[in-house]
Design an enzyme around this catalytic site. Structure first.
Site, PDB file in Angstrom:
ATOM      1  N   CYS A 190    -106.820  28.719  -1.189  1.00 36.83           N
ATOM      2  CA  CYS A 190    -107.659  28.977  -0.017  1.00 36.83           C
ATOM      3  C   CYS A 190    -107.451  30.421   0.364  1.00 36.83           C
ATOM      4  CB  CYS A 190    -107.281  28.047   1.128  1.00 36.83           C
ATOM      5  SG  CYS A 190    -108.233  28.344   2.620  1.00 36.83           S
ATOM      6  N   HIS A 357     -90.195  26.912  28.161  1.00 38.54           N
ATOM      7  CA  HIS A 357     -91.028  27.753  29.034  1.00 38.54           C
ATOM      8  C   HIS A 357     -91.123  27.166  30.441  1.00 38.54           C
ATOM      9  CE1 HIS A 357     -94.627  30.417  29.768  1.00 38.54           C
ATOM     10  NE2 HIS A 357     -94.859  29.464  30.658  1.00 38.54           N
ATOM     11  N   GLU A 358     -91.424  25.882  30.518  1.00 35.54           N
ATOM     12  CA  GLU A 358     -91.575  25.264  31.839  1.00 35.54           C
ATOM     13  C   GLU A 358     -90.239  25.200  32.574  1.00 35.54           C
ATOM     14  OE1 GLU A 358     -94.446  25.089  32.867  1.00 35.54           O
ATOM     15  OE2 GLU A 358     -95.428  25.292  30.931  1.00 35.54           O
ATOM     16  N   HIS A 361     -89.596  28.406  34.219  1.00 36.74           N
ATOM     17  CA  HIS A 361     -90.203  28.523  35.551  1.00 36.74           C
ATOM     18  C   HIS A 361     -89.317  27.863  36.603  1.00 36.74           C
ATOM     19  CE1 HIS A 361     -93.841  30.508  34.505  1.00 36.74           C
ATOM     20  NE2 HIS A 361     -94.358  29.517  33.798  1.00 36.74           N
ATOM     21  N   HIS A 367     -94.065  34.778  34.282  1.00 35.43           N
ATOM     22  CA  HIS A 367     -94.676  35.098  32.999  1.00 35.43           C
ATOM     23  C   HIS A 367     -94.370  36.550  32.643  1.00 35.43           C
ATOM     24  CE1 HIS A 367     -97.827  31.642  33.240  1.00 35.43           C
ATOM     25  NE2 HIS A 367     -96.716  31.259  32.639  1.00 35.43           N
TER      26      HIS A 367
END
Length: 833
Positions: A190, A357-358, A361, A367
């Site tokens: 491909c 990531h969460e 927070h 961010h």
């Protein structure tokens, strides 16, 4: 307008991680890329499966040796397995590094049939036909086998066949064995040639200043959609994902020893009164946060207590405008039982980075493309870290950006991680093997793109990005989300992926041995925060000798030290205090206060400010009385309040002496003499009760007065008399011209002195301050009613007069006196008796 108009409170704003749509290696418009590659694939690979060999096999369990004490697992397992014309003997033993002791799965509601209860399996490792170069890495649930075999350059994948019958010997039943073609083999390719000159395809996407171990006890919840998709492998999958997330938090780039610990695992079944999981990420988060609190126990020492909760779901989550949302969490809420929670849309093994990531927070990280982070990270530093706003390939050498490290450090230093200091009594060990050993590339594609997807092996280079098969308008295609192959995924003969690179298996050993970190030397002292009046300077050290590796322990202990500097008095021309200067810097910031009639005169606000907020820059509009937090921190070296000599250091009030030296024990006496004994001043006190309507003078407090206290006492008519202050020029500093200040306030006087006033509506008015006054001040009382039996008492200290000492005669007078005496001695009568 409230304080939130300027500085949104932590936790009120949700953040979500976006994902890319399937992306192909052409630089033109994405939709055209999809159509073009699908067309090329339909020509070169017309709906035929990827090249691989498969056969149905029946593993035969031979007699195992002794049972491991207390585990029910044989110390050694032997399996005989026919494979493509050859008989393989698997010699297996339990891998001690991947036990999850003590963790039980809690099922709420009606569990799907495919779960069959808790997953009892264990992880096995061993060799094949006695070949020391071979590798067998399998999961065993007492019957079925699932995993990877590497033998003589071949890569074999073994998994149970759904609905397969038991073999004649009563063994584990039918399995499917796949032998993948080597990556270098020829076959349908491909390939898409980019236009000449085009760039190569790229991926997008609680001690102060001390490093202390933090243990994040985590509740992991999976909804019924997760159970339906993963079946019996759900528990193992969740633990594998959490192990990868925990590994990210162990990386030294976060600059803190953070240990992510799974303490409870809950799987939701149908019919359960659980959280409402739907397309709206915000509503799902709110529902989950409310629901998880009911599972928690308030006692931090209780084994069932958890510090944060995370929900995994296969529900497609949507934000405000798109459904490219992979997760959501509140910001800075890790020790808030009501809001320490996050949701993650399961997207395959890369969901580990969504979870990290969460949880970032929850640790108050922003961010990486936010304005504060842009300044800290520099240009181009926001796309290859965990806290990037869009999911992309995370830099394995630095998964956390400098901004993320700074924000979590400040967050923990300010005491917001107090609940994370307790170490679990029986810590649970997450799987230590690389996830790619349990989940081959095909399985990773299935987890990401669905059960019909498989790996596209012809798209080089291996390991960098996982390309998986799919279909578009009936045409076969390859697609990627730009996540690398999972660590440990075989990528060739005796090779496996690590950090997006294909390495020899011998090199993987370097990634298995943890190396603890060690402190480097202290750095030089930095600049002083003030030029006079007592500033602060810092020195720091890093965990670099050596840098921790492979999950090794991060350095613990003091990482930053500070000391006082430039403690001499500021010149007398300084009309404002240091805090007043910081407030006054906003006097012309009309862009921040568009609803105000014009520029405001901002002065410090002390009254009503909680002790924990003393080191925030809280300022009051003098004309309107409104006050706001204009900065989350005052400058280092700013006094915490007018009543103390302690100073603010990095947002925290630190004890300092009256000599402006941090740690000093020197104190002001009543005369406001540093280290004095109180002998230089005397107390003046009195009372006043001759009230008449209007303003009346009570006493004139002289310049230099200290420790001023005025208080109303007794009587039923206190509400009809009010305190007032008049300056030497005849103007009023408080409650003049029949205008009262109803609420508590700080009365700012000339010479950077302030007095604290209780407010006219207080049950008993008071006025107090340390001084010293720069000019005389007249205390008055305003009578507006009939004060019965009311009395006003006041006291203050005034400097004692300095006793005069005889001045010595000037030198010329002494010389002239000596000359006169000499002349007199020469007179005739000088020698007479």
């Amino acid at each position: 307008m409230s304080q939130m108009g300027l500085h949104p409170r932590r936790g009120l704003t949700g953040h979500w991680l976006q994902r890319f749509q399937p992306c192909l290696p052409l630089h033109t418009v994405q939709w055209r890329r999809l159509l073009l590659l699908a067309f090329l694939l339909s020509l070169a690979w017309p709906a035929s499966p990827l090249p691989r060999e498969e056969e149905i096999v029946f593993p035969e369990k031979l007699n195992g040796s002794s049972i491991l004490p207390g585990s029910g697992v044989p110390a050694r397992l032997l399996y005989r397995l026919p494979a493509f014309g050859e008989m393989l003997l698997l010699e297996l033993e339990q891998d001690p590094g991947v036990q999850v002791e003590g963790l039980t799965v809690q099922y709420l509601g009606q569990a799907p049939e495919m779960l069959g209860g808790a997953e009892p399996g264990t992880y096995l490792t061993g060799t094949i036909n006695g070949d020391p170069e071979s590798v067998a890495s399998l999961h065993w649930d007492g019957g079925a086998l699932l995993g990877v075999l590497q033998y003589r350059g071949a890569e074999l994948h073994l998994q149970p066949l759904e609905g397969g019958a038991l073999n004649s010997a009563g063994g584990p039943g039918a399995h499917i064995l796949r032998r993948k073609s080597p990556a270098s083999s020829q076959g349908p390719m491909c390939t898409v040639k980019a236009p000449s000159g085009s760039p190569s395809p790229i991926s997008r996407r609680t001690k102060r200043f001390a490093s202390l171990s933090r243990f994040v006890e985590t509740l992991v919840v999976a909804d019924d959609k997760m159970a339906a998709f993963h079946g019996t492998g759900l528990k193992r999958y969740l633990l594998t994902v959490m192990a990868a997330a925990a590994k990210a938090f162990k990386h030294p780039s976060i600059r803190n020893p953070v240990n992510l610990v799974v303490t409870r695992l809950v799987i939701l079944g149908s019919g359960q009164e659980g959280p409402q999981v739907g397309p709206s990420a915000a509503q799902t988060l709110r529902s989950f946060c409310t629901w998880q609190r009911g599972l928690n126990t308030p006692n931090d020492s209780d084994p069932d207590h958890f510090d944060t909760a995370i929900l995994f779901t296969r529900q497609d989550l949507c934000g405000v405008s798109t459904c490219d949302t992979l997760g959501m969490a509140d910001v800075g809420t890790v020790c808030d039982p009501a809001r320490s929670c996050a949701i993650v849309e399961d997207d395959g093994l890369q969901s580990a980075f969504t979870a990290a990531h969460e949880l970032g927070h929850v640790f108050n990280m922003l961010h990486d493309n936010s304005k504060p982070c842009t300044n800290l990270n520099g240009q181009g530093g926001s796309s290859r870290h965990v806290m990037a706003p869009v999911m992309a390939h995370v830099d394995p050498e630095e998964p956390w950006s400098p901004c993320s490290a700074r924000f979590i450090t400040d967050f923990l230093d300010n005491g917001y991680g107090h609940c994370l200091l307790d170490k679990p009594e029986a810590p649970l060990h997450l799987p230590a093997t690389f996830p790619g050993k349990d989940y081959d590339a095909d399985r990773q594609c299935q987890l990401t793109f669905g059960p019909d997807s498989s790996h596209c092996p012809q798209l080089p280079p291996p390991c960098a990005a996982l390309w998986c098969s799919g279909h578009l308008n009936g045409h076969a295609m390859c697609q990627t989300k730009h996540s690398p192959w999972a660590d440990g995924t075989p990528c060739g003969s005796s090779q496996a992926c690590m950090g997006g690179r294909c390495l020899h298996v011998d090199q993987l050993k370097d990634f298995n041995v943890p190396q603890a970190g060690g402190w480097g030397p202290w750095g030089p002292w930095g600049d002083c925060s003030r030029t006079c009046g007592g500033g602060v300077q810092f020195s720091s050290r890093d965990c670099t000798r050596p840098v921790p590796r492979n999950g090794g322990k991060y350095c613990e202990g003091r990482r930053t030290r500070f000391r006082s500097c430039n403690t001499e008095n500021c010149p007398h021309g300084s009309a404002l205090t240091f805090r007043e200067e910081q407030c006054a810097a906003y006097n012309h910031r009309t862009d921040l206060f568009k609803s105000f009639p014009g520029p405001m005169d901002w002065v410090p606000r002390y009254t009503g400010v909680a002790p924990r907020d003393q080191c925030k820059l809280t300022c009051q509009a003098r004309a309107l009385g409104y006050y706001y937090v204009l900065e989350p921190r005052v400058a280092d070296g700013t006094p915490c309040s007018p009543d103390t000599s302690s100073v603010c250091v990095q947002g925290r009030c630190i004890h300092a002496g009256c000599d402006r030296i941090i740690g000093s024990k020197k104190k002001f006496d009543k005369c406001m003499v540093c280290g004095g004994d109180g002998s230089r001043c005397s107390k003046q006190s009195g009372s006043f009760k001759k009230f008449r309507y209007g303003y009346s003078d009570v006493v004139t407090i002289p310049a230099g007065a200290t420790h001023i206290l005025v208080r109303q006492q007794g009587g039923s008519g206190l509400k009809s008399i009010y305190l007032a202050l008049k300056l030497s020029d005849g103007s009023y500093a408080l409650n003049g011209e029949y205008t009262l200040m109803p609420s508590p306030t700080d009365v700012v006087l000339p010479g950077a002195v302030s007095l604290r006033y209780s407010g006219a509506t207080a049950a008993s008015e008071t006025l107090s301050g340390h001084g010293p006054l720069a000019q005389p001040l007249t205390l008055q009382v305003l009578v507006a009613g009939n004060p019965q039996n009311a009395r006003l008492r006041y006291s203050f200290f005034v400097p004692r007069p300095v006793p005069s000492t005889p001045r010595p005669p000037p030198q010329d007078w002494l010389q002239r006196r000596a000359e006169i005496l000499k002349i007199l001695r020469k007179r005739p009568w000088a020698g007479r008796k």
